[in-house]
Design a protein around this motif. Structure first.
Motif, PDB file in Angstrom:
ATOM      1  N   GLY A 106      44.068  57.419  86.408  1.00 37.35           N
ATOM      2  CA  GLY A 106      43.368  57.461  85.138  1.00 37.35           C
ATOM      3  C   GLY A 106      42.702  56.172  84.724  1.00 37.35           C
ATOM      4  O   GLY A 106      42.394  55.975  83.541  1.00 37.35           O
ATOM      5  N   ARG A 107      42.457  55.281  85.683  1.00 37.95           N
ATOM      6  CA  ARG A 107      41.886  53.982  85.345  1.00 37.95           C
ATOM      7  C   ARG A 107      40.786  53.611  86.336  1.00 37.95           C
ATOM      8  O   ARG A 107      40.610  54.252  87.372  1.00 37.95           O
ATOM      9  N   LEU A 108      40.085  52.557  86.003  1.00 39.71           N
ATOM     10  CA  LEU A 108      39.016  52.024  86.832  1.00 39.71           C
ATOM     11  C   LEU A 108      39.555  50.820  87.589  1.00 39.71           C
ATOM     12  O   LEU A 108      40.018  49.849  86.988  1.00 39.71           O
ATOM     13  N   THR A 109      39.527  50.905  88.916  1.00 42.21           N
ATOM     14  CA  THR A 109      40.100  49.868  89.775  1.00 42.21           C
ATOM     15  C   THR A 109      39.016  49.315  90.685  1.00 42.21           C
ATOM     16  O   THR A 109      38.208  50.067  91.226  1.00 42.21           O
ATOM     17  N   ALA A 110      38.999  47.989  90.872  1.00 40.61           N
ATOM     18  CA  ALA A 110      37.980  47.340  91.704  1.00 40.61           C
ATOM     19  C   ALA A 110      38.612  46.730  92.946  1.00 40.61           C
ATOM     20  O   ALA A 110      39.722  46.183  92.906  1.00 40.61           O
ATOM     21  N   LEU A 111      37.869  46.814  94.060  1.00 42.59           N
ATOM     22  CA  LEU A 111      38.185  46.102  95.289  1.00 42.59           C
ATOM     23  C   LEU A 111      37.110  45.034  95.478  1.00 42.59           C
ATOM     24  O   LEU A 111      35.923  45.351  95.523  1.00 42.59           O
ATOM     25  N   GLU A 115      35.052  42.725  86.432  1.00 44.10           N
ATOM     26  CA  GLU A 115      35.698  42.256  85.199  1.00 44.10           C
ATOM     27  C   GLU A 115      35.852  43.395  84.184  1.00 44.10           C
ATOM     28  O   GLU A 115      36.657  43.310  83.267  1.00 44.10           O
ATOM     29  N   ARG A 116      35.090  44.479  84.354  1.00 46.78           N
ATOM     30  CA  ARG A 116      35.197  45.624  83.444  1.00 46.78           C
ATOM     31  C   ARG A 116      36.350  46.550  83.816  1.00 46.78           C
ATOM     32  O   ARG A 116      36.648  47.491  83.080  1.00 46.78           O
ATOM     33  N   CYS A 117      36.954  46.315  84.973  1.00 42.88           N
ATOM     34  CA  CYS A 117      37.977  47.226  85.485  1.00 42.88           C
ATOM     35  C   CYS A 117      39.352  46.880  84.939  1.00 42.88           C
ATOM     36  O   CYS A 117      39.624  45.740  84.546  1.00 42.88           O
ATOM     37  N   ALA A 118      40.230  47.889  84.932  1.00 43.06           N
ATOM     38  CA  ALA A 118      41.590  47.672  84.448  1.00 43.06           C
ATOM     39  C   ALA A 118      42.432  46.923  85.467  1.00 43.06           C
ATOM     40  O   ALA A 118      43.332  46.157  85.102  1.00 43.06           O
ATOM     41  N   GLN A 119      42.157  47.139  86.754  1.00 45.26           N
ATOM     42  CA  GLN A 119      42.935  46.524  87.829  1.00 45.26           C
ATOM     43  C   GLN A 119      41.983  46.052  88.914  1.00 45.26           C
ATOM     44  O   GLN A 119      40.999  46.738  89.227  1.00 45.26           O
ATOM     45  N   PRO A 165      42.009  41.681  85.233  1.00 41.99           N
ATOM     46  CA  PRO A 165      41.037  40.598  85.334  1.00 41.99           C
ATOM     47  C   PRO A 165      41.482  39.317  84.630  1.00 41.99           C
ATOM     48  O   PRO A 165      41.268  38.209  85.142  1.00 41.99           O
ATOM     49  N   GLN A 166      42.127  39.470  83.464  1.00 34.68           N
ATOM     50  CA  GLN A 166      42.559  38.283  82.727  1.00 34.68           C
ATOM     51  C   GLN A 166      43.559  37.459  83.531  1.00 34.68           C
ATOM     52  O   GLN A 166      43.498  36.220  83.538  1.00 34.68           O
ATOM     53  N   SER A 167      44.478  38.131  84.223  1.00 39.99           N
ATOM     54  CA  SER A 167      45.489  37.395  84.985  1.00 39.99           C
ATOM     55  C   SER A 167      44.885  36.722  86.211  1.00 39.99           C
ATOM     56  O   SER A 167      45.344  35.656  86.638  1.00 39.99           O
TER      57      SER A 167
END
Length: 584
Positions: free
Chosen positions: A32-37, A202-206, A221-223
């Motif tokens: 249910g989230r947006l994840t980036a590689l 940076e817009r992704c949750a993970q 992204p913040q971490s």
């Protein structure tokens, strides 16, 4: 209760010809989230997506997608996912509607479900007005949106997007991301996207950072900004100094500087934690400096640089690259006046006028379908003008195109060398085509192999090289004959940030040596390297000037970043055109 991961990998291994593309990858991708590689070329991003899509079998380890073992049930996985690869297969001789119908047929979408599904997809992608247009006649951004719509003709449980915005202008990028974010928000769709744009990640949750087939880091992204926190600075060059000149000085001090990039007429850089303050002060000279918060790109580049030796790319020898202009030589390298190109009744370029100085870096920017590629091809002598005046390297291109071509180099957007030949064989072939031979050709090849860090790949088959190495080879081939003017057509499309920095450091050196550079790009940060830029839309020149001039025109006193400035200039022009059409 936390939902089970949509993707779960443990000890995942995949090799090609004995070389590991993935080496023991372990990860959980949330539902249910947006994840980036993200990660450099060759990090394993595309391989991982293809394994998740059930298109390849892992060599070792386990991979579960939507609770299914992909190795044992690949078809069951494919029935529940949507996958949009980098080169999505639209049928260019079919219309927008016919492409949607075809993919609905392939995926067994019931006729009763199609009307509502198609209406929503066409509204979401703003393609409802173009259902009768052939896919081959769409702009690049519209093709990407149609590709996404075809991927979504059925409602998937997981959507995989491999570099969906490569070669897409900032307006189309924004629209595509609005669609994806709407899907996540409205349908709680799980989306995994690989991207070379870290502002998109940076817009992704993970975010998962891959490097050499391993997961280097993961988190919000913040971490992932934390490795660069407290190390990021903005430097304002003294009056008269281009930002790229200060950036080059900082990049060359690799023992003290992690990264540097032009931004808004200034230079954003990351200093190493152990950097000597006196050394930083000496590098900055009279440039004013302030500390700024870290962003995702800063954190990721800090992580990646820690994995690589601190070395500076070999730069072109200024005595052998280009021809520095004489002080009394004011003749422009390129002169365009009232340039027009028509295709039947369609005017692709309408009465465009500009000139390019010798040794200048000049950018051609515009939305997909704006006419910049047509302009670019006319400047290179690849396409005749319908009318107007066009001189390149002192030669009238309308009458003597062959003479001009001997004085220019050209790097196309798509890899245009011979994939079945080695790196060295390609250079020898193109050197011969340029009239080089014997010891002079061998010496030139050796020089370029060193300058572009291709010596170890000299005997590798060029078609098997990662994207960043292919781009270096294309540059080396274009520079064999030491051209006066170098044309670059979206040269860093799909290339990771590390490779883009090295590429532009070499371009800066070439311009300093007197080579004139003309570049088209959709990376707006790259417009900051240009002395001047042109923005076109619908075949018409909208703006010309320095990046600062264009930012001022965008209405923010020159403070807007180039993405915002580009979008503002284009939208203002389109709004004015709509007003004129409404009044008339």
């Amino acid at each position: 209760m936390t939902a089970a991961p949509v993707v779960q990998a443990r000890g995942l291994v995949k090799s090609f010809s004995g070389v590991p593309a993935l080496d023991g990858v372990a990860l959980d991708i949330p539902a249910g989230r947006l994840t980036a590689l993200v990660g450099p070329d060759g990090a394993g991003k595309t391989t991982l997506l293809r394994l998740v899509a059930g298109l390849m079998r892992p060599g070792a380890g386990s991979l579960h997608v939507l609770g299914l073992d992909v190795a044992a049930q690949p078809q069951a996985v494919q029935d529940r996912i949507g996958y949009m690869p980098q080169r999505f297969g639209l049928y260019e001789d079919l219309s927008v509607q016919e492409n949607l119908d075809l993919y609905a047929d392939l995926h067994g979408v019931a006729p009763a479900q199609r009307r509502e599904r198609f209406a929503r997809l066409l509204a979401m992608t703003d393609l409802a007005r173009f259902t009768g247009r052939l896919a081959g006649q769409l702009s690049g951004g519209m093709k990407q949106k149609l590709g996404l719509a075809c991927t979504l003709v059925r409602s998937p449980d997981l959507l995989l997007l491999d570099e969906p915005t490569v070669g897409v202008d900032p307006l189309s990028r924004r629209e595509l991301w609005q669609i994806v974010q709407q899907l996540v928000a409205d349908e709680r769709l799980s989306v995994v996207v690989s991207t070379a744009y870290l502002d998109e990640a940076e817009r992704c949750a993970q975010v998962f950072v891959l490097h050499q087939g391993k997961v280097l880091a993961e988190g919000r992204p913040q971490s992932l900004c934390e490795p660069a926190e407290g190390l990021c600075r903005i430097a304002t060059p003294p009056a008269g100094m281009p930002a790229r000149t200060l950036q080059a000085r900082l990049l060359d001090a690799a023992a003290s500087i992690i990264d540097a990039v032009p931004e808004g007429g200034e230079v954003r850089f990351i200093q190493r934690p152990d950097a000597d303050p006196a050394r930083i002060h000496a590098l900055l000279g009279d440039a004013a400096c302030k500390t700024v918060p870290a962003r995702l790109e800063d954190g990721v580049l800090t992580l990646l640089r820690a994995q690589q030796p601190t070395e500076v790319p070999h730069l072109p020898d200024e005595r052998g690259s280009g021809h520095p202009p004489e002080p009394d030589d004011q003749a422009p390298a390129i002169e365009v006046r009232d340039l027009v190109r028509r295709f039947g009744d369609f005017t692709a370029v309408a009465s465009t006028t500009f000139s390019v100085r010798r040794g200048e870096i000049f950018g051609l920017l515009g939305p997909n379908g704006a006419g910049k590629t047509t302009t670019f091809r006319m400047l290179c002598g690849l396409l005749p003008a319908s009318s107007g005046h066009l001189r390149v390297a002192g030669v009238d291109l309308r009458t003597t195109r062959a003479a001009a071509r001997r004085r220019i180099g050209y790097v196309s957007q798509k890899f245009a060398l011979y994939g079945n030949l080695s790196v060295a064989e390609n250079l020898a072939f193109f050197g011969g085509a340029y009239g080089l031979s014997g010891a002079a050709l061998r010496e030139r090849i050796a020089t370029l192999l060193q300058q572009y860090d291709l010596t170890q790949q000299a005997h590798a088959r060029s078609g098997d090289l990662p994207g960043g190495y292919k781009q270096r080879l294309a540059m080396a081939a274009a520079l064999l004959h030491v051209p006066d003017i170098l044309f670059l057509d979206e040269p860093t499309s799909g290339i990771d940030p590390l490779a883009r920095r090295a590429f532009w450091r070499r371009i800066t050196a070439l311009a300093a040596a007197g080579t004139t550079i003309v570049v088209t790009t959709h990376f707006m940060e790259e417009a900051e390297y240009c002395d001047r830029i042109v923005i076109q839309d619908a075949g018409t020149l909208l703006a010309i000037g320095t990046p600062h001039d264009v930012r001022q025109r965008a209405g923010d006193g020159g403070a807007a970043d180039m993405n915002a400035a580009f979008i503002a200039v284009v939208e203002q022009a389109r709004a004015q055109l709509r007003h004129v059409e409404a009044v008339s």
